[in-house]
Scaffold this motif. Structure first.
Motif, PDB file in Angstrom:
ATOM      1  N   ALA A 112       0.837  -1.203   0.000  1.00  0.00           N
ATOM      2  CA  ALA A 112       0.000   0.000   0.000  1.00  0.00           C
ATOM      3  C   ALA A 112       0.868   1.247   0.000  1.00  0.00           C
ATOM      4  N   ALA A 113       0.563   2.183  -0.885  1.00  0.00           N
ATOM      5  CA  ALA A 113       1.314   3.446  -0.945  1.00  0.00           C
ATOM      6  C   ALA A 113       0.611   4.415  -1.877  1.00  0.00           C
ATOM      7  N   LEU A 114       0.855   5.693  -1.665  1.00  0.00           N
ATOM      8  CA  LEU A 114       0.533   6.716  -2.656  1.00  0.00           C
ATOM      9  C   LEU A 114       1.773   6.901  -3.512  1.00  0.00           C
ATOM     10  N   LYS A 115       1.644   6.782  -4.844  1.00  0.00           N
ATOM     11  CA  LYS A 115       2.818   6.618  -5.698  1.00  0.00           C
ATOM     12  C   LYS A 115       2.989   7.668  -6.783  1.00  0.00           C
ATOM     13  N   GLN A 116       2.009   8.491  -7.021  1.00  0.00           N
ATOM     14  CA  GLN A 116       2.113   9.441  -8.125  1.00  0.00           C
ATOM     15  C   GLN A 116       2.964  10.643  -7.718  1.00  0.00           C
ATOM     16  N   VAL A 117       4.071  10.854  -8.431  1.00  0.00           N
ATOM     17  CA  VAL A 117       5.020  11.905  -8.058  1.00  0.00           C
ATOM     18  C   VAL A 117       4.383  13.301  -8.070  1.00  0.00           C
ATOM     19  N   PRO A 118       3.717  13.731  -9.136  1.00  0.00           N
ATOM     20  CA  PRO A 118       3.121  15.076  -9.111  1.00  0.00           C
ATOM     21  C   PRO A 118       2.062  15.242  -8.026  1.00  0.00           C
ATOM     22  N   ALA A 119       1.242  14.209  -7.803  1.00  0.00           N
ATOM     23  CA  ALA A 119       0.212  14.289  -6.769  1.00  0.00           C
ATOM     24  C   ALA A 119       0.831  14.430  -5.386  1.00  0.00           C
ATOM     25  N   ALA A 120       1.952  13.739  -5.163  1.00  0.00           N
ATOM     26  CA  ALA A 120       2.637  13.841  -3.872  1.00  0.00           C
ATOM     27  C   ALA A 120       3.223  15.230  -3.671  1.00  0.00           C
ATOM     28  N   GLU A 121       3.752  15.829  -4.746  1.00  0.00           N
ATOM     29  CA  GLU A 121       4.294  17.181  -4.638  1.00  0.00           C
ATOM     30  C   GLU A 121       3.200  18.184  -4.270  1.00  0.00           C
ATOM     31  N   TYR A 122       1.995  17.947  -4.777  1.00  0.00           N
ATOM     32  CA  TYR A 122       0.883  18.877  -4.556  1.00  0.00           C
ATOM     33  C   TYR A 122       0.150  18.606  -3.245  1.00  0.00           C
ATOM     34  N   ASN A 123       0.206  17.326  -2.793  1.00  0.00           N
ATOM     35  CA  ASN A 123      -0.505  16.913  -1.570  1.00  0.00           C
ATOM     36  C   ASN A 123       0.457  16.235  -0.609  1.00  0.00           C
ATOM     37  N   PRO A 124       1.475  16.922  -0.127  1.00  0.00           N
ATOM     38  CA  PRO A 124       2.532  16.261   0.648  1.00  0.00           C
ATOM     39  C   PRO A 124       2.044  15.581   1.914  1.00  0.00           C
ATOM     40  N   SER A 125       1.121  16.217   2.649  1.00  0.00           N
ATOM     41  CA  SER A 125       0.698  15.630   3.926  1.00  0.00           C
ATOM     42  C   SER A 125      -0.019  14.305   3.714  1.00  0.00           C
ATOM     43  N   GLU A 126      -0.788  14.188   2.619  1.00  0.00           N
ATOM     44  CA  GLU A 126      -1.480  12.926   2.349  1.00  0.00           C
ATOM     45  C   GLU A 126      -0.480  11.812   2.069  1.00  0.00           C
ATOM     46  N   CYS A 127       0.545  12.124   1.305  1.00  0.00           N
ATOM     47  CA  CYS A 127       1.580  11.138   0.984  1.00  0.00           C
ATOM     48  C   CYS A 127       2.329  10.710   2.242  1.00  0.00           C
ATOM     49  N   ILE A 128       2.634  11.658   3.113  1.00  0.00           N
ATOM     50  CA  ILE A 128       3.340  11.357   4.363  1.00  0.00           C
ATOM     51  C   ILE A 128       2.485  10.474   5.267  1.00  0.00           C
ATOM     52  N   HIS A 129       1.206  10.777   5.369  1.00  0.00           N
ATOM     53  CA  HIS A 129       0.334   9.991   6.246  1.00  0.00           C
ATOM     54  C   HIS A 129       0.238   8.533   5.803  1.00  0.00           C
ATOM     55  N   THR A 130       0.185   8.309   4.491  1.00  0.00           N
ATOM     56  CA  THR A 130       0.079   6.926   4.006  1.00  0.00           C
ATOM     57  C   THR A 130       1.428   6.231   3.968  1.00  0.00           C
ATOM     58  N   ASN A 131       2.433   6.872   3.392  1.00  0.00           N
ATOM     59  CA  ASN A 131       3.701   6.188   3.127  1.00  0.00           C
ATOM     60  C   ASN A 131       4.633   6.120   4.331  1.00  0.00           C
ATOM     61  N   VAL A 132       4.597   7.127   5.190  1.00  0.00           N
ATOM     62  CA  VAL A 132       5.503   7.149   6.347  1.00  0.00           C
ATOM     63  C   VAL A 132       4.778   6.666   7.604  1.00  0.00           C
ATOM     64  N   LEU A 133       3.702   7.342   7.982  1.00  0.00           N
ATOM     65  CA  LEU A 133       2.970   6.931   9.184  1.00  0.00           C
ATOM     66  C   LEU A 133       2.303   5.579   8.975  1.00  0.00           C
ATOM     67  N   GLY A 134       1.875   5.305   7.732  1.00  0.00           N
ATOM     68  CA  GLY A 134       1.304   3.988   7.440  1.00  0.00           C
ATOM     69  C   GLY A 134       2.330   2.883   7.615  1.00  0.00           C
ATOM     70  N   ALA A 135       3.574   3.131   7.198  1.00  0.00           N
ATOM     71  CA  ALA A 135       4.650   2.148   7.394  1.00  0.00           C
ATOM     72  C   ALA A 135       4.882   1.889   8.871  1.00  0.00           C
ATOM     73  N   GLU A 136       4.879   2.955   9.663  1.00  0.00           N
ATOM     74  CA  GLU A 136       5.053   2.797  11.110  1.00  0.00           C
ATOM     75  C   GLU A 136       3.914   1.975  11.703  1.00  0.00           C
ATOM     76  N   ASN A 137       2.701   2.202  11.212  1.00  0.00           N
ATOM     77  CA  ASN A 137       1.553   1.432  11.696  1.00  0.00           C
ATOM     78  C   ASN A 137       1.683  -0.042  11.356  1.00  0.00           C
ATOM     79  N   VAL A 138       2.173  -0.335  10.154  1.00  0.00           N
ATOM     80  CA  VAL A 138       2.367  -1.733   9.759  1.00  0.00           C
ATOM     81  C   VAL A 138       3.391  -2.395  10.673  1.00  0.00           C
ATOM     82  N   VAL A 139       4.498  -1.721  10.931  1.00  0.00           N
ATOM     83  CA  VAL A 139       5.522  -2.266  11.833  1.00  0.00           C
ATOM     84  C   VAL A 139       4.930  -2.520  13.216  1.00  0.00           C
ATOM     85  N   TRP A 140       4.227  -1.538  13.762  1.00  0.00           N
ATOM     86  CA  TRP A 140       3.617  -1.668  15.090  1.00  0.00           C
ATOM     87  C   TRP A 140       2.675  -2.867  15.137  1.00  0.00           C
ATOM     88  N   ALA A 141       1.777  -2.966  14.144  1.00  0.00           N
ATOM     89  CA  ALA A 141       0.793  -4.044  14.130  1.00  0.00           C
ATOM     90  C   ALA A 141       1.463  -5.405  13.965  1.00  0.00           C
TER      91      ALA A 141
END
Length: 357
Positions: A112-141
């Motif tokens: 699971a990830a947000l992968k579109q480069v232009p969309a991530a540049e325009y919506n940085p917080s959404e990309c961070i929540h899924t790709n970074v905090l989501g990764a931490e959640n997977v590790v925790w779980a």
């Protein structure tokens, strides 16, 4: 540049390069996050076709895609094969839901990830929540549920990132590698696979060109004529994950040896008569992709058909790959423009055909 040009025959041989010699997944409970995406669908097909898991769980947030995937699977497999399938609605941003979903799971593939480069540049917080905090959640779980093996999918853009998407995936990679030091007596092992552009996957340039060609376009858009990319098929990506799963020791980043191609050659192979229209590099886009930087070379091992970047900090029981395989040269870097394997038109078309199997 000394380069081995891959023709149609050798490209077909490349398809088998990462095929696992054995799959030890019978009787296990497997969960794939982002399981309704291009990778997840092909991964489920492969596991159902070649193994007998006790449960195979698709975890994703889109109910329509899950419904469509269930229909597709019913057309391919009989009821007995599908008895192991489970579909869980959930988002990797939701730690509580993820923790419930991972109860009793043996193996996790995190796609699971947000992968579109232009969309991530325009919506940085959404990309961070899924790709970074989501990764931490997977590790925790995974740690909470004592999951034994975890493989996280990464991208070439995580190496020396210049865009937000690549930066979030680098943070994700670091999170999964470091998770091994947190597992203690749980014995959970976390590894990462990092590979290049997937031929024919949703959002890649090849399907865009195919759509334009089908509409009768007489020119194809190229951002820069110098641009090169690594290429891998979806089946190769699945095989690479499965084979890496069988050889992982925890903490390594596996990188496949795959061919490069210039974007202008890609366009010429797909539509020889079409003109090239230079449209300029998009925000966050690189001229060339890199999967291993020279700074990583000191801990990179050559495993034959792939490289493994060994973890820098190891506070858990682990036999290093370097005990049996050579380290690369200290000046080594693995970049799409200095690669020693290059696709020609026939090789690219062979990989495109294989991606639809």
């Amino acid at each position: 540049m000394a380069a081995a040009i891959l023709d149609h025959v050798t490209a077909e041989a490349l398809v088998q390069r990462f095929a696992p010699t054995s799959l030890d997944l019978d009787g296990k409970v497997i969960l794939v996050t982002g399981g309704t995406g291009s990778f997840g669908r092909r991964f489920v097909d492969r596991v159902l076709g070649q193994t007998r898991p006790r449960k195979l769980i698709v975890y994703s947030r889109d109910e329509l895609k899950q419904h469509e995937m269930q229909i597709e699977l019913q057309e391919k497999f009989d009821a007995a094969k599908l008895a192991c399938m489970r579909f869980f609605l959930g988002d990797v941003r939701d730690r509580e839901r993820l923790t419930l979903a991972l109860r009793g799971v043996d193996v996790v593939i995190h796609a699971a990830a947000l992968k579109q480069v232009p969309a991530a540049e325009y919506n940085p917080s959404e990309c961070i929540h899924t790709n970074v905090l989501g990764a931490e959640n997977v590790v925790w779980a995974c740690l909470t549920n004592r999951v034994k093996q975890v493989v996280a999918l990464s991208t070439d853009k995580a190496c020396n990132p210049i865009n937000l998407y690549g930066a979030t995936k680098l943070a994700s990679d670091k999170t999964f590698v470091a998770a091994n030091n947190l597992s203690g007596d749980i014995g959970a092992r976390f590894s990462v696979v990092r590979y290049g552009n997937v031929v024919g996957s949703r959002g890649s340039v090849a399907p865009l060109f195919q759509r334009l060609i089908a509409k009768g376009a007489d020119e194809l858009p190229i951002t820069d004529p110098r641009m090169t990319r690594f290429w891998i098929t979806l089946n190769q990506g699945v095989d690479f994950v499965l084979s890496s799963l069988s050889m992982m020791r925890g903490g390594e980043i596996f990188v496949p040896k795959i061919p490069s191609m210039k974007m202008t050659d890609l366009a010429a192979a797909m539509a020889p008569q079409a003109k090239i229209k230079i449209i300029g590099i998009r925000p966050g886009e690189k001229l060339h992709e890199m999967m291993i930087s020279q700074d990583d070379a000191r801990t990179t091992v050559d495993l034959g058909d792939r490289y493994a970047i060994e973890p820098a900090f190891v506070e858990y029981a682990r036999t290093p790959h370097a005990a049996t395989h050579p380290l690369v040269a200290e000046t080594f870097a693995y970049s799409s423009d200095s690669n020693d394997e290059w696709l020609n038109g026939e090789g690219l078309l062979a990989m495109l055909n294989e991606s639809h199997d």
